[in-house]
Design a protein around this motif. Structure first.
Motif: not given
Length: 105
Positions: A1-22
């Motif tokens: 079983m995979d014991e790693r945590a999950v973090g979910i961040l929902e944002v407005y727009g793909l560019v914002c998602a790339f910046l936040a993920a980075d």
């Protein structure tokens, strides 16, 4: 079983998602699951008509740091819809991580 945590961040727009993920990946020892997207019924009333979900994996501490770093960048860009850290996701939750609407035409 995979014991790693999950973090979910929902944002407005793909560019914002790339910046936040980075920012999240630079702030902590995490990996990314595929982004997901959603165009809600009220999309025309939103700041950006596309919601993108970033999914971080790692230890609870690292995922928390990644979500926070990503959240700060997203808030300074187009904005955050919601964020959450799941310390011990169930197998059913883990199945949902693979869903990616970017793969759907």
């Amino acid at each position: 079983m995979d014991e790693r945590a999950v973090g979910i961040l929902e944002v407005y727009g793909l560019v914002c998602a790339f910046l936040a993920a980075d920012a999240g990946c630079k702030a902590a020892n995490v990996t990314l699951e595929p982004f997901d997207k959603n165009k809600p019924a009220n999309a025309d009333s939103l700041p950006v008509p596309l919601l993108v979900t970033i999914k971080f994996r790692g230890s609870v501490e690292d995922v928390t740091a990644a979500v926070e770093a990503g959240r700060q960048v997203a808030e300074a860009t187009t904005g955050v819809v919601v964020s959450h850290v799941i310390p011990r996701p169930t197998q059913h939750t883990l199945k949902m991580l693979g869903i990616c609407a970017f793969d759907v035409d």
